[in-house]
Design a protein around this motif. Structure first.
Motif, mmCIF file in Angstrom:
data_model
loop_
_atom_site.group_PDB
_atom_site.id
_atom_site.type_symbol
_atom_site.label_atom_id
_atom_site.label_comp_id
_atom_site.label_asym_id
_atom_site.label_seq_id
_atom_site.Cartn_x
_atom_site.Cartn_y
_atom_site.Cartn_z
ATOM 1 N N GLY A 110 0.802 -1.229 0.000
ATOM 2 C CA GLY A 110 0.000 0.000 0.000
ATOM 3 C C GLY A 110 0.829 1.269 0.000
ATOM 4 N N ALA A 111 2.130 1.172 -0.235
ATOM 5 C CA ALA A 111 3.008 2.351 -0.168
ATOM 6 C C ALA A 111 2.640 3.377 -1.237
ATOM 7 N N ARG A 115 6.043 7.959 -0.080
ATOM 8 C CA ARG A 115 6.690 7.069 0.901
ATOM 9 C C ARG A 115 7.890 6.361 0.269
ATOM 10 N N VAL A 116 7.783 6.055 -1.011
ATOM 11 C CA VAL A 116 8.858 5.339 -1.710
ATOM 12 C C VAL A 116 10.002 6.296 -2.066
ATOM 13 N N CYS A 117 9.657 7.427 -2.671
ATOM 14 C CA CYS A 117 10.687 8.342 -3.205
ATOM 15 C C CYS A 117 11.163 9.385 -2.201
ATOM 16 N N GLY A 118 10.305 9.713 -1.238
ATOM 17 C CA GLY A 118 10.619 10.805 -0.318
ATOM 18 C C GLY A 118 9.759 12.013 -0.638
ATOM 19 N N ASP A 149 7.349 -7.892 -1.614
ATOM 20 C CA ASP A 149 6.557 -9.126 -1.642
ATOM 21 C C ASP A 149 5.309 -8.859 -2.489
ATOM 22 N N GLU A 150 4.863 -9.861 -3.208
ATOM 23 C CA GLU A 150 3.698 -9.732 -4.109
ATOM 24 C C GLU A 150 3.897 -8.567 -5.087
ATOM 25 N N ASP A 155 1.304 -1.478 -7.783
ATOM 26 C CA ASP A 155 0.913 -0.551 -8.841
ATOM 27 C C ASP A 155 2.041 -0.416 -9.874
ATOM 28 N N ASP A 156 1.688 -0.523 -11.162
ATOM 29 C CA ASP A 156 2.689 -0.474 -12.241
ATOM 30 C C ASP A 156 3.558 0.776 -12.173
#
Length: 348
Positions: A110-111, A115-118, A149-150, A155-156
């Motif tokens: 659900g990120a 949250r991923v890039c900053g 995981d998964e 999301d693409d």
């Protein structure tokens, strides 16, 4: 000194994992040469994918970083340090160095992109009027392992971001008039269950290797796996102690292979044959050729040799090419029989 977190969550020893040789080899080769480009592990539920991936990080030697740096900046390699650390060093500042375990970052399904890039620290911006960058998971994963995981359910758009960062080694964030660039060199490890959907062929191709795992059918092996897991759950410390020697040996082998890697050679004739295999299999682009060459070198280094043999190539080529054969998103991934067939033809 062990931290509270380490005491709370002991890691299952990598050398205690029964079977799943394909997955273990792919992970080890990526630890020896992170430029292979990560690994995609597809297989049935409950086959120890997550356990194995978490266990591999435990085998890696600690790394030196600039103390308290948010991007795990390397003390001397400019390719692995943030812009702020670079400018501090250019200004002659003496920055303290500390040792940390190799980062192992889990990316939740659900990120968000922030949250991923900053993102920009809004609280500081509002309270202090200062625009400050708040690092994301890519910053935390620099010089470590990023595990999704998964990944086939992610999301693409996020998968694209991850793969771009993994390929370039950098993450650039443009937010609210601020542009921040930082190193994001990590081994990307994805896992998933093919029943829940496949990745697009274009995205699959960006993973260096593809390991398939199946549920163990042999009753004796199944009993061994269940007993080992029960033993670990009941008394993790004694299980870790039991495999300490094997863990140390494997740790040393990986470390020595890393040091030897630059001295490994692969003859021109073998490189030609690898490209011939890729051509006959109609593999798009040159990524398959590059990854197979790298993986064969890493495999030779792992076996303490400086010359790649055709047997080294045989051991890794299926892992490097099987996921690059799929042209139609509706096709399933070939188990590797086509790759073996063409390899045997060309290398006969």
């Amino acid at each position: 000194m062990t931290t509270i977190k380490e005491r709370m969550r002991p890691v299952f020893p990598f050398t205690a994992i029964v079977g799943q040789e394909e997955m273990k080899l792919a992970l080890i080769l990526n630890m020896i040469d992170p430029k292979i480009g990560g690994v995609m592990i597809m297989g049935d539920r409950g086959t120890g994918k997550s356990t194995t991936i978490r266990a591999i990080a435990d085998l890696l030697p600690q790394i030196q970083i600039i103390q308290d740096d948010l991007f795990n900046s390397h003390p001397t390699d400019t390719e692995l340090m943030s812009d702020s650390v670079q400018s501090s060093i250019e200004n002659g500042e003496n920055l303290p160095i500390s040792l940390i375990n190799v980062p192992m970052v889990d990316l939740p399904l659900g990120a968000t992109e922030d949250r991923v890039c900053g993102t920009i620290d809004i609280e500081k911006a509002l309270n202090e009027g200062v625009k400050t960058f708040e690092p994301g998971l890519l910053a935390k994963a620099n010089r470590g392992i990023l595990y999704v995981d998964e990944v086939n359910l992610l999301d693409d758009h996020l998968v694209d971001i991850l793969l771009d960062s993994a390929a370039s080694g950098w993450n650039t964030v443009e937010r609210e008039g601020i542009s921040v660039r930082h190193p994001a060199r990590f081994v990307l490890v994805g896992s998933g269950n093919p029943e829940e959907g496949e990745l697009r062929p274009q995205l699959l191709d960006r993973f260096g290797m593809h390991a398939e795992i199946r549920t163990v059918k042999d009753p004796a092996l199944r009993v061994q796996i269940v007993e080992q897991r029960s033993q670990f759950d009941q008394d993790p410390d004694s299980c870790i102690q039991e495999y300490k020697e094997q863990q140390t040996t494997l740790k040393t082998n990986i470390s020595q292979a890393r040091d030897l890697l630059d001295n490994v050679n692969i003859d021109f004739s073998l490189r030609m044959k690898i490209s011939q295999v890729c051509g006959q299999l109609d593999v798009d682009g040159l990524r398959g050729d590059i990854v197979t060459n790298r993986a064969a070198k890493a495999f030779a280094a792992y076996n303490r040799r400086t010359q790649v043999t055709s047997e080294d190539i045989r051991s890794v080529i299926t892992l490097c090419l099987r996921h690059r054969l799929r042209k139609d998103p509706l096709e399933t991934i070939d188990s590797g029989s086509k790759v073996v067939e063409v390899f045997s033809e060309v290398f006969a």
